[in-house]
Design a protein around this motif. Structure first.
Motif, mmCIF file in Angstrom:
data_model
loop_
_atom_site.group_PDB
_atom_site.id
_atom_site.type_symbol
_atom_site.label_atom_id
_atom_site.label_comp_id
_atom_site.label_asym_id
_atom_site.label_seq_id
_atom_site.Cartn_x
_atom_site.Cartn_y
_atom_site.Cartn_z
ATOM 1 N N LEU A 43 -10.540 3.182 5.593
ATOM 2 C CA LEU A 43 -9.247 3.671 6.073
ATOM 3 C C LEU A 43 -8.677 2.779 7.168
ATOM 4 C CD1 LEU A 43 -10.026 7.500 6.249
ATOM 5 C CD2 LEU A 43 -8.736 6.295 4.468
ATOM 6 N N ARG A 64 -2.061 0.999 -4.573
ATOM 7 C CA ARG A 64 -1.338 -0.230 -4.225
ATOM 8 C C ARG A 64 -0.501 -0.713 -5.398
ATOM 9 N NH1 ARG A 64 -6.337 -4.073 -2.941
ATOM 10 N NH2 ARG A 64 -7.232 -2.779 -4.578
ATOM 11 N N VAL A 68 -12.019 8.888 -0.673
ATOM 12 C CA VAL A 68 -11.035 7.924 -0.173
ATOM 13 C C VAL A 68 -10.162 7.515 -1.345
ATOM 14 C CG1 VAL A 68 -10.692 5.591 0.726
ATOM 15 C CG2 VAL A 68 -12.431 7.064 1.725
ATOM 16 N N TYR A 69 -8.844 7.599 -1.152
ATOM 17 C CA TYR A 69 -7.886 7.252 -2.205
ATOM 18 C C TYR A 69 -7.031 6.091 -1.727
ATOM 19 C CZ TYR A 69 -3.896 7.586 -5.379
ATOM 20 O OH TYR A 69 -2.903 7.306 -6.284
ATOM 21 N N LEU A 70 -6.959 5.047 -2.539
ATOM 22 C CA LEU A 70 -6.138 3.871 -2.248
ATOM 23 C C LEU A 70 -5.212 3.610 -3.418
ATOM 24 C CD1 LEU A 70 -5.358 1.245 -0.715
ATOM 25 C CD2 LEU A 70 -7.354 0.150 -1.785
ATOM 26 N N PHE A 117 -4.946 -3.523 3.484
ATOM 27 C CA PHE A 117 -5.073 -3.960 2.097
ATOM 28 C C PHE A 117 -3.828 -4.682 1.583
ATOM 29 C CE2 PHE A 117 -8.416 -0.679 2.163
ATOM 30 C CZ PHE A 117 -9.453 -1.444 1.649
ATOM 31 N N LEU A 134 -3.236 5.511 1.439
ATOM 32 C CA LEU A 134 -4.616 5.256 1.853
ATOM 33 C C LEU A 134 -5.025 6.451 2.705
ATOM 34 C CD1 LEU A 134 -7.147 3.519 2.065
ATOM 35 C CD2 LEU A 134 -6.085 2.281 3.969
ATOM 36 N N ASP A 135 -5.789 7.352 2.098
ATOM 37 C CA ASP A 135 -6.123 8.585 2.793
ATOM 38 C C ASP A 135 -7.385 9.201 2.189
ATOM 39 O OD1 ASP A 135 -5.361 10.017 0.400
ATOM 40 O OD2 ASP A 135 -3.269 9.966 1.050
ATOM 41 N N LEU A 181 -10.565 -5.264 -2.044
ATOM 42 C CA LEU A 181 -11.240 -3.989 -1.786
ATOM 43 C C LEU A 181 -12.751 -4.179 -1.739
ATOM 44 C CD1 LEU A 181 -11.488 -0.895 -1.576
ATOM 45 C CD2 LEU A 181 -11.322 -0.804 -4.074
ATOM 46 N N VAL A 228 0.851 -1.192 0.000
ATOM 47 C CA VAL A 228 0.000 0.000 0.000
ATOM 48 C C VAL A 228 0.887 1.243 0.000
ATOM 49 C CG1 VAL A 228 -1.773 1.295 1.247
ATOM 50 C CG2 VAL A 228 -1.854 -1.219 1.190
#
Length: 257
Positions: free
Chosen positions: A159, A134, A130-132, A163, A109-110, A168, A106
């Motif tokens: 959050l 990876r 929400v931004y992820l 992950f 993640l924020d 997801l 990751v």
């Protein structure tokens, strides 16, 4: 013959050092013609046969070599992850169905605002998302760089998720009760950027798939995803017949990612 050195005083297992050294040599192309047998590795590195077998066992588990009883190990053809077109699919599931273990690193993640992405989701430009981000691994090698945006008003509980080895969509369903039900993808073959090439360990000259996904839930856009997938390790499949023509179909039992 030159003896190759391992660090015998650093506390790290010799088999792990040997495995990492063999991966380095594999990536450098030293074994393109032939992979050394167990006895040659014992002699080269001055280790026990048990140590060599532990290292080779990990290389087999990562899909980097093929080693059959009574035969000298050989470099494996890069595993190809096959994905049916027309399914709202899980990269997580596709990797594990291929026989490789999968995990993710990751990178972010924020919660952040992004006016361009918000507009694609039909939201106000200042709406928190929400931004992820990876890097997805198949075995020991990177497969994809995955970036996902979701409305924070619904997805903020993600959050708290880990992950590194989870889906997801499974986390989304478990934490919010929401399941994505349909979407659209645009897929193009492109040359990766220098940063993407470095992150994904792309071979020189190899292209990647650039995949943009807009997925919906309960009648409204909910997910924007951009994924860059190594073209040398990933393939798309479709079905056709004389009676029904060309049609895109999901794999039986395909789950969401």
């Amino acid at each position: 013959m030159t003896e190759r050195k391992l660090n015998r005083g650093g506390g790290r297992p010799l088999w792990k050092q040997l495995q990492e050294e063999l991966v380095r040599r594999l990536r450098a192309g030293e074994f393109d013609d032939v992979f050394p047998g167990e006895l040659a590795l014992v002699e080269d590195y001055q280790v026990s046969r048990h140590t060599v077998r532990q290292a080779l066992s990990q290389l087999r588990a990562d899909g980097l070599i093929v080693a059959e009883r009574g035969r000298q190990p050989r470099v494996a053809t890069a595993p190809e992850i096959r994905q049916p077109m027309g399914a709202l699919y899980s990269l997580f599931s596709s990797v594990e169905a291929s026989g490789l273990t999968q995990h993710s690193v990751v990178r972010a993640l924020d919660v952040r605002a992004d006016g361009v992405i918000a507009s694609r989701l039909g939201l106000e430009a200042s709406i928190p998302l929400v931004y992820l981000e990876r890097v997805r691994f198949a075995g020991d090698e990177p497969l994809a760089l995955d970036r996902v945006w979701l409305p924070a008003a619904v997805a903020e509980s993600l959050l708290e998720a880990d992950f590194s080895h989870t889906s997801l969509y499974a986390e989304l369903a478990a934490r919010t009760g929401l399941r994505l039900d349909h979407g659209r993808e645009d897929i193009r073959a492109v040359n990766p950027t220098s940063a993407e090439r470095a992150l994904l360990h792309c071979p020189a000259g190899a292209a990647v798939f650039s995949i943009n996904r807009l997925a919906h839930a309960q009648g409204r856009p909910f997910e924007w995803r951009h994924t860059v997938v190594r073209g040398d390790r990933f393939a798309l499949a479709a079905e056709f017949s004389a009676h029904q023509g060309y049609r895109l179909t999901p794999a039986t039992g395909s789950s969401l990612a």
